[in-house]
Design a protein around this motif. Structure first.
Motif, PDB file in Angstrom:
ATOM      1  N   PHE A 172      34.655 -11.065  -3.672  1.00  0.00           N
ATOM      2  CA  PHE A 172      34.234 -12.264  -4.379  1.00  0.00           C
ATOM      3  C   PHE A 172      33.382 -11.895  -5.576  1.00  0.00           C
ATOM      4  O   PHE A 172      32.930 -10.759  -5.702  1.00  0.00           O
ATOM      5  CB  PHE A 172      33.489 -13.269  -3.485  1.00  0.00           C
ATOM      6  N   ILE A 173      33.208 -12.884  -6.437  1.00  0.00           N
ATOM      7  CA  ILE A 173      32.333 -12.737  -7.602  1.00  0.00           C
ATOM      8  C   ILE A 173      31.252 -13.796  -7.454  1.00  0.00           C
ATOM      9  O   ILE A 173      31.554 -14.952  -7.157  1.00  0.00           O
ATOM     10  CB  ILE A 173      33.104 -12.946  -8.922  1.00  0.00           C
ATOM     11  N   PHE A 174      30.020 -13.392  -7.605  1.00  0.00           N
ATOM     12  CA  PHE A 174      28.904 -14.298  -7.396  1.00  0.00           C
ATOM     13  C   PHE A 174      27.874 -14.018  -8.474  1.00  0.00           C
ATOM     14  O   PHE A 174      27.381 -12.900  -8.573  1.00  0.00           O
ATOM     15  CB  PHE A 174      28.328 -14.035  -5.994  1.00  0.00           C
ATOM     16  N   PHE A 175      27.563 -15.009  -9.312  1.00  0.00           N
ATOM     17  CA  PHE A 175      26.597 -14.835 -10.406  1.00  0.00           C
ATOM     18  C   PHE A 175      26.875 -13.586 -11.236  1.00  0.00           C
ATOM     19  O   PHE A 175      25.962 -12.826 -11.563  1.00  0.00           O
ATOM     20  CB  PHE A 175      25.163 -14.802  -9.870  1.00  0.00           C
ATOM     21  N   GLY A 176      28.159 -13.342 -11.524  1.00  0.00           N
ATOM     22  CA  GLY A 176      28.519 -12.208 -12.368  1.00  0.00           C
ATOM     23  C   GLY A 176      28.556 -10.870 -11.652  1.00  0.00           C
ATOM     24  O   GLY A 176      28.880  -9.851 -12.249  1.00  0.00           O
ATOM     25  N   LEU A 177      28.229 -10.846 -10.362  1.00  0.00           N
ATOM     26  CA  LEU A 177      28.314  -9.598  -9.588  1.00  0.00           C
ATOM     27  C   LEU A 177      29.647  -9.591  -8.853  1.00  0.00           C
ATOM     28  O   LEU A 177      30.002 -10.573  -8.191  1.00  0.00           O
ATOM     29  CB  LEU A 177      27.166  -9.515  -8.570  1.00  0.00           C
ATOM     30  N   ARG A 178      30.384  -8.485  -8.958  1.00  0.00           N
ATOM     31  CA  ARG A 178      31.651  -8.346  -8.230  1.00  0.00           C
ATOM     32  C   ARG A 178      31.403  -7.539  -6.959  1.00  0.00           C
ATOM     33  O   ARG A 178      30.782  -6.483  -7.003  1.00  0.00           O
ATOM     34  CB  ARG A 178      32.702  -7.652  -9.109  1.00  0.00           C
ATOM     35  N   PHE A 179      31.887  -8.065  -5.851  1.00  0.00           N
ATOM     36  CA  PHE A 179      31.739  -7.405  -4.552  1.00  0.00           C
ATOM     37  C   PHE A 179      33.109  -6.884  -4.168  1.00  0.00           C
ATOM     38  O   PHE A 179      34.059  -7.650  -4.067  1.00  0.00           O
ATOM     39  CB  PHE A 179      31.224  -8.402  -3.506  1.00  0.00           C
ATOM     40  N   GLN A 180      33.228  -5.567  -3.976  1.00  0.00           N
ATOM     41  CA  GLN A 180      34.561  -5.016  -3.760  1.00  0.00           C
ATOM     42  C   GLN A 180      34.529  -3.749  -2.910  1.00  0.00           C
ATOM     43  O   GLN A 180      33.496  -3.135  -2.710  1.00  0.00           O
ATOM     44  CB  GLN A 180      35.230  -4.737  -5.099  1.00  0.00           C
ATOM     45  N   PHE A 181      35.720  -3.409  -2.422  1.00  0.00           N
ATOM     46  CA  PHE A 181      35.950  -2.119  -1.755  1.00  0.00           C
ATOM     47  C   PHE A 181      36.701  -1.241  -2.748  1.00  0.00           C
ATOM     48  O   PHE A 181      37.304  -1.743  -3.696  1.00  0.00           O
ATOM     49  CB  PHE A 181      36.852  -2.288  -0.520  1.00  0.00           C
ATOM     50  N   TYR A 182      36.713   0.059  -2.507  1.00  0.00           N
ATOM     51  CA  TYR A 182      37.624   0.951  -3.218  1.00  0.00           C
ATOM     52  C   TYR A 182      38.742   1.278  -2.246  1.00  0.00           C
ATOM     53  O   TYR A 182      38.525   1.331  -1.041  1.00  0.00           O
ATOM     54  CB  TYR A 182      36.911   2.235  -3.659  1.00  0.00           C
ATOM     55  N   SER A 183      39.954   1.502  -2.771  1.00  0.00           N
ATOM     56  CA  SER A 183      41.113   1.667  -1.885  1.00  0.00           C
ATOM     57  C   SER A 183      41.014   2.899  -0.999  1.00  0.00           C
ATOM     58  O   SER A 183      41.649   2.964   0.034  1.00  0.00           O
ATOM     59  CB  SER A 183      42.402   1.703  -2.708  1.00  0.00           C
ATOM     60  N   ASN A 184      40.181   3.879  -1.391  1.00  0.00           N
ATOM     61  CA  ASN A 184      40.068   5.085  -0.551  1.00  0.00           C
ATOM     62  C   ASN A 184      38.742   5.097   0.216  1.00  0.00           C
ATOM     63  O   ASN A 184      38.245   6.148   0.581  1.00  0.00           O
ATOM     64  CB  ASN A 184      40.179   6.342  -1.427  1.00  0.00           C
ATOM     65  N   ASP A 185      38.167   3.914   0.439  1.00  0.00           N
ATOM     66  CA  ASP A 185      36.868   3.847   1.106  1.00  0.00           C
ATOM     67  C   ASP A 185      36.939   4.338   2.543  1.00  0.00           C
ATOM     68  O   ASP A 185      38.003   4.448   3.141  1.00  0.00           O
ATOM     69  CB  ASP A 185      36.304   2.423   1.056  1.00  0.00           C
ATOM     70  N   HIS A 186      35.789   4.629   3.084  1.00  0.00           N
ATOM     71  CA  HIS A 186      35.638   5.251   4.400  1.00  0.00           C
ATOM     72  C   HIS A 186      34.508   4.542   5.131  1.00  0.00           C
ATOM     73  O   HIS A 186      33.703   3.852   4.522  1.00  0.00           O
ATOM     74  CB  HIS A 186      35.279   6.731   4.204  1.00  0.00           C
TER      75      HIS A 186
END
Length: 102
Positions: free
Chosen positions: A25-39
């Motif tokens: 999600f995007i909240f107040f201009g901050l993007r919350f995300q995973f990276y595809s190779n996360d662990h």
């Protein structure tokens, strides 16, 4: 169940180098995300801005929410990010399992 209110869950986006970055999600201009190779442990990347000027931080979600690293986010952005993660912790964990199939 969905505590996000007016914030829509967004589909994965491709960044310029074609790494799939599942965007939560995007909240107040901050993007919350995973990276595809996360662990594990389950964690989320918070990004403000774009490209070379992007400011980033990484928060663990489990076993508890804590800031792992910060590259330029301001104190108020970190506080906001932590609040958003706390509010949406179950959704983040759900989405992690959905994306990484664990």
């Amino acid at each position: 169940g969905n505590k996000l209110g007016g914030i829509a869950l967004l589909r994965s986006v491709l960044t310029s180098n074609e790494t799939i970055m599942p965007l939560l999600f995007i909240f107040f201009g901050l993007r919350f995300q995973f990276y595809s190779n996360d662990h594990e442990p389950i964690h989320v990347h918070v990004v403000a801005g774009k490209g070379k000027t992007a400011r980033k931080a990484k928060f663990n979600v489990l076993p508890e929410i804590n800031l792992v690293e910060n590259a330029g986010l301001k104190a108020n952005e970190l506080k906001m990010a932590e609040m958003v993660i706390e509010e949406n912790r179950e959704i983040i964990i759900q989405q992690w399992h959905k994306f990484f199939g664990e």
